[in-house]
Design an enzyme around this catalytic site. Structure first.
Site, PDB file in Angstrom:
ATOM      1  N   LYS A  58       0.833  -1.210   0.000  1.00  0.00           N
ATOM      2  CA  LYS A  58       0.000   0.000   0.000  1.00  0.00           C
ATOM      3  C   LYS A  58       0.869   1.263   0.000  1.00  0.00           C
ATOM      4  CE  LYS A  58      -3.744  -2.511   2.147  1.00  0.00           C
ATOM      5  NZ  LYS A  58      -4.512  -2.900   3.320  1.00  0.00           N
ATOM      6  N   GLN A 102      -4.617  -1.595   9.484  1.00  0.00           N
ATOM      7  CA  GLN A 102      -4.510  -2.907   8.843  1.00  0.00           C
ATOM      8  C   GLN A 102      -5.141  -3.983   9.730  1.00  0.00           C
ATOM      9  OE1 GLN A 102      -3.237  -3.525   5.665  1.00  0.00           O
ATOM     10  NE2 GLN A 102      -4.016  -5.577   6.013  1.00  0.00           N
ATOM     11  N   ASP A 125     -10.763   2.855   3.864  1.00  0.00           N
ATOM     12  CA  ASP A 125     -11.157   1.458   3.623  1.00  0.00           C
ATOM     13  C   ASP A 125     -12.659   1.356   3.344  1.00  0.00           C
ATOM     14  OD1 ASP A 125      -9.228  -0.511   3.506  1.00  0.00           O
ATOM     15  OD2 ASP A 125      -9.011  -0.691   5.680  1.00  0.00           O
TER      16      ASP A 125
END
Ligand code: NAP
Length: 290
Positions: A58, A102, A125
């Site tokens: 990422k 995460q 997200d």
């Protein structure tokens, strides 16, 4: 149903690269307009090797398009309160546009509380309850990355959904449910299937568009797929030899499909790319509001 006689592989890797190039050019203009680059903060808790590898991917992708990023590495022993405090500081930081924690988190931390703590306008997200609610209400929201990537692949491949039967196998909050809603919004007739679905094959054979997100290697076989269907394989599994493979038996299903996404190189790369797009969209939305 689609007129192709040959199966088309939807190349998520190539499309991701193209989208990232597009983002890179749009970002240089945005930087001039708003005086800085967007900033993504990624928090990782503990030392799960898979999570570390995702996070590295990422950060690298962000750098490629010109998004500033910050990695916060926290010990697996951090308390939930300490993590929530860290998030609240980032929520208030004007220089931060996107916050990603995460997953998975260590067992002593409540993931839902952590997601809830992220400011919804920085929730790149797209997992925050307000973003989920707004998705279902048809209001402005940050779309979750994987379903957003799937819709982008379908759209860029010129696949129309209006009036088509879409079957989604799997009903997770991060893939199955949101992709079903997004397909519905594109005027597909959507059927959701899951582990309690009776006679699954008779359902999947109705699909003009079949999206599979269950996490079982080669679960979808050729007899479960209608001729000419568009097949989107979200699954990421490791086979006995340790190689990545999807939920669809690619070699057997591919000759029947009009379009199919491979694993690897299909939906996976699109997920990270949509994270970058969400970061840019959150940045622009916040700048426009300020
Ligand atoms: P998940 O939370 O693990 O849920 C799996 C879903 O599959 C559940 O809804 C389950 O039904 C259903 N299921 C399990 N066995 C089934 C069966 N025999 N028949 C029908 N349905 C069945 O799923 P997820 O997080 O969405 O992940 C699914 C897969 O996608 C995994 O391989 C994951 O690694 C992958 N994934 C890939 C990406 C990407 O970027 N490519 C992103 C996210 C996930 P019940 O609800 O009835 O239990």
């Amino acid at each position: 149903m689609w007129s192709n006689t040959e199966t088309m592989n939807i190349d998520g890797k190539a499309l991701s690269l193209q989208l990232k190039e597009e983002m890179r050019s749009s970002l240089s203009l945005l930087e001039k307009e708003y005086g800085r680059k967007p900033c993504l903060v990624v928090i990782i808790v503990g030392e799960n090797p898979a999570s570390q590898s995702y996070v590295r991917g990422k950060i690298k992708a962000a750098a490629f398009v010109g998004i500033d990023s910050r990695l916060i590495e926290l010990s697996a022993t951090i308390t939930q309160d300490e993590l929530l405090h860290q998030i609240s500081l980032l929520n208030e930081d004007e220089g931060v546009d996107g916050i990603l924690v995460q997953l998975p988190l260590p067992q002593h931390i409540d993931e839902l509380k952590v997601i809830d703590a992220i400011a919804h306008e920085k929730d790149v997200d797209g997992f925050h309850p307000l973003n989920t609610a707004n998705l279902w209400l048809g209001k402005d929201c940050v779309f979750p990355c994987t379903p957003k990537g799937i819709m982008c692949m379908l759209q860029r491949s010129g696949i129309t959904l209006d009036g088509k039967v879409a079957v989604v196998v799997g009903r997770s909050n991060i893939v199955g449910k949101p992709i079903a809603k997004m397909l519905l919004d594109a005027n597909a007739t959507v059927i959701m299937a899951h582990s309690h679905t009776a006679d699954l094959s008779s359902i999947t054979r109705q699909a003009d568009v079949l999206v599979v997100a269950i996490g079982k290697e080669k679960f979808i076989t050729a007899d479960m797929v209608k001729d000419g269907a568009v097949v989107v394989d979200v699954g990421i599994n490791r086979n006995a030899e340790g190689k990545l493979c999807g939920d669809v038996d690619f070699d057997a299903v591919s000759p029947k499909a009009s379009y199919i996404t491979p694993v690897p190189g299909g939906v996976g790369p699109m997920t990270i790319t949509m994270l970058l797009q969400n970061t840019i969209e959150c940045f622009v939305a916040r700048k426009k509001r300020s």
